[in-house]
Motif scaffolding. Sequence first.
Motif, PDB file in Angstrom:
ATOM      1  N   PHE A 233      -5.361  13.308   7.139  1.00 53.48           N
ATOM      2  CA  PHE A 233      -5.765  12.198   7.832  1.00 53.48           C
ATOM      3  C   PHE A 233      -4.499  11.531   8.517  1.00 53.48           C
ATOM      4  O   PHE A 233      -4.656  10.924   9.496  1.00 53.48           O
ATOM      5  N   ASP A 234      -3.528  11.592   7.745  1.00 52.39           N
ATOM      6  CA  ASP A 234      -2.292  10.622   8.347  1.00 52.39           C
ATOM      7  C   ASP A 234      -1.134  11.361   7.861  1.00 52.39           C
ATOM      8  O   ASP A 234      -1.188  12.557   7.192  1.00 52.39           O
ATOM      9  N   THR A 456     -16.695   3.059  12.580  1.00 46.69           N
ATOM     10  CA  THR A 456     -15.878   3.678  11.375  1.00 46.69           C
ATOM     11  C   THR A 456     -14.632   2.361  11.275  1.00 46.69           C
ATOM     12  O   THR A 456     -14.985   1.574  10.566  1.00 46.69           O
ATOM     13  N   SER A 457     -13.597   2.664  12.196  1.00 45.43           N
ATOM     14  CA  SER A 457     -12.516   1.971  11.882  1.00 45.43           C
ATOM     15  C   SER A 457     -12.756   0.293  12.557  1.00 45.43           C
ATOM     16  O   SER A 457     -12.053  -0.662  12.020  1.00 45.43           O
ATOM     17  N   PRO A 519      -3.753   2.603  14.081  1.00 43.19           N
ATOM     18  CA  PRO A 519      -4.187   3.655  13.162  1.00 43.19           C
ATOM     19  C   PRO A 519      -4.588   5.231  14.167  1.00 43.19           C
ATOM     20  O   PRO A 519      -4.874   5.096  15.111  1.00 43.19           O
ATOM     21  N   THR A 520      -4.464   6.211  13.385  1.00 45.27           N
ATOM     22  CA  THR A 520      -4.433   7.471  13.900  1.00 45.27           C
ATOM     23  C   THR A 520      -6.041   7.651  14.287  1.00 45.27           C
ATOM     24  O   THR A 520      -6.365   8.603  15.285  1.00 45.27           O
ATOM     25  N   ASP A 543       0.219  14.409  22.166  1.00 42.27           N
ATOM     26  CA  ASP A 543       1.068  13.959  20.974  1.00 42.27           C
ATOM     27  C   ASP A 543       0.046  14.435  19.732  1.00 42.27           C
ATOM     28  O   ASP A 543       0.826  14.727  18.552  1.00 42.27           O
ATOM     29  N   GLY A 544      -0.875  14.290  19.688  1.00 46.24           N
ATOM     30  CA  GLY A 544      -1.915  14.686  18.440  1.00 46.24           C
ATOM     31  C   GLY A 544      -2.019  14.053  17.231  1.00 46.24           C
ATOM     32  O   GLY A 544      -2.715  14.119  16.519  1.00 46.24           O
ATOM     33  N   ARG A 545      -1.100  12.856  17.279  1.00 48.11           N
ATOM     34  CA  ARG A 545      -1.395  11.906  16.233  1.00 48.11           C
ATOM     35  C   ARG A 545      -2.598  11.038  16.144  1.00 48.11           C
ATOM     36  O   ARG A 545      -3.048  10.402  15.186  1.00 48.11           O
ATOM     37  N   TRP A 546      -3.026  10.642  17.505  1.00 47.72           N
ATOM     38  CA  TRP A 546      -4.324   9.742  17.526  1.00 47.72           C
ATOM     39  C   TRP A 546      -5.421  10.305  18.236  1.00 47.72           C
ATOM     40  O   TRP A 546      -5.281  11.208  19.151  1.00 47.72           O
ATOM     41  N   SER A 547      -6.642  10.045  17.843  1.00 49.53           N
ATOM     42  CA  SER A 547      -7.672  10.361  18.459  1.00 49.53           C
ATOM     43  C   SER A 547      -8.683   9.130  18.325  1.00 49.53           C
ATOM     44  O   SER A 547      -8.742   8.641  17.549  1.00 49.53           O
TER      45      SER A 547
END
Length: 593
Positions: A233-234, A456-457, A519-520, A543-547
Amino acid sequence: GKVFKLRDFACAPAEGSTKGVDYVQTMGKITLRYVFRQELATLSAADLTVQLSSWELKVRVEGRPEWDGLLAQISGDLHADVRRELSWWTLEKEADQSTVFTIELAKREHKAWNAVWKLGMSQHRKSHFGWSPATKASVKRVEDMLVKVKPGRAATKLQDKFVIRREDLCCGLEDGQDDDTAIYRIHLDKAALDKACETACLADLFAVDVMERHVKVFIRGDERSPILMGQLFDSVLPDKTRWEIVKALAPSDLEEEQEPSNLQRRVGQYNTCLQVTLVKAEPSKKHWPRLLDENEYIHEREAAPKLEELHQAQAIRPASPAREDRLVNLGALCVGAPSQFGSQIFASPNTQASSGAITAGTNLVHQGPASHNNNNNNNNKNNKNSGGVPTKPGSLCPRPPTVAPPPLLTADAEAVPLVTDEADPSRNLMAWRGRAFSQVWADGVIWKIFRDMGETSRFYVEFGTQADALECNTRRLREQCGWHGLLMDGGNENLSINLRKEFITSTNIVQLFAKYAVPTNLDLLSIDIDGNDWHIMRAILRDGRWSARVIIVEYNSHLQPGLDAVCTYKADWSNDWFDGYSSGSMTSFYLLA
């Protein structure tokens, strides 16, 4: 990124020295190193006789009993039992011309030794007196007998030998976390483990590969069918990963499966388990809504990729097709056309609202492909709005006021016909248009999408908001729906609503996300900068860290669907959108996603 690989179980003390014998050890083996005195320096391996049993080591020089005393430091009863068939020894000359005896002993039990030699009498030497036929001493086992071992190091393995399948060895999986660590505990079937350990040490059965956002746990020799594999997840600190073999109480469902044949339920049954502890990176030291998104191939035998391949596939997203040799002059294409742009909304495929492509005027709502969406893991049990599990559909704040659809431009009407769902008009997103603070009618569509998907977030990121973010896509979510997030604009700042003054480029956008601790996993990402929109979106996705579950981005409505074209990137873009040169075509965004 680099892969941190765990292959040995560390223990304490990891090294030491006793009576001139140096040793290093892991939980699975101990290696002794002894430098021969000058009297023995001329000896070769052919001169030595090395005998080994499961508990005793004896080294001597054939035909020279008077030298036995010189070899006493490497002869004696061992601290614990070893496996002779997996042990080896050598006698070699080193660079300084010293003669060094080395022996690697495979431990029978998975544990640390606090000494090399047995203190006191070994239990194997204790005499057994048979007072009656019933108490007659047992026959001596083969492994308890001293047997001569030939010199030579163990052969270097190019590939681990297959020992056992994960389906036979693993009988359960538990996970847990705190703010600092994430833990996986894999329960092992006792009978299968005993069978596997007949041919391999327990310490040599498993392997763990870890990257910043990926983890893979597998049985050595069966890497293509891992026990556990996927995207975290992170972020974690790969080189801080720990693993150990522990005893743990079997979950209740496992106890029922392993119930004894006499139907007498065992109370508090404990299993041998492989436990892997991942240390969260500093920005990620918090509760994660879920630990892992499992790779789709994990349940297929011999189908899983290597961790490096998984990282490349997920963290480095392919760009839209190469454009250096076929850039289109958007200004020429848009000459004479009114300068009007639309927003493209990519929604997760589980929303009922985005079941089809529905266009009107210069606005498009399209079901985006799932490659960059954050679909929720079915194993998630956290029902709070903390980032991973949607709220119950329909729990969003009240619907915004409805508005009439914007007028259709003639060119757009001819190029992009309106698609409706006559069988179920409620699935036509145009029926849900509404405006509270958005520029046109995006408030209503956003409300519909999240009403069906759930939140969700409740975290958003929007940039290109202008002064105080009065007319934007996230103001209603912030003021009326309890959301929060990050706003950015090149010329305005208002810290009371977390609006930051930042000039955004494709090279600094991910640094800005990290700077402001985004947050990711976002619920909503909105991009509207009248220029480099396509390039900025590509930088985030690659970059791939955030969706983001929903992405709103401005596209150039003057370019007909099917044309793959984007504007040339300019880091110092100055908004001059009256010439129609901006962003990219609808198709370019579809291919990018």
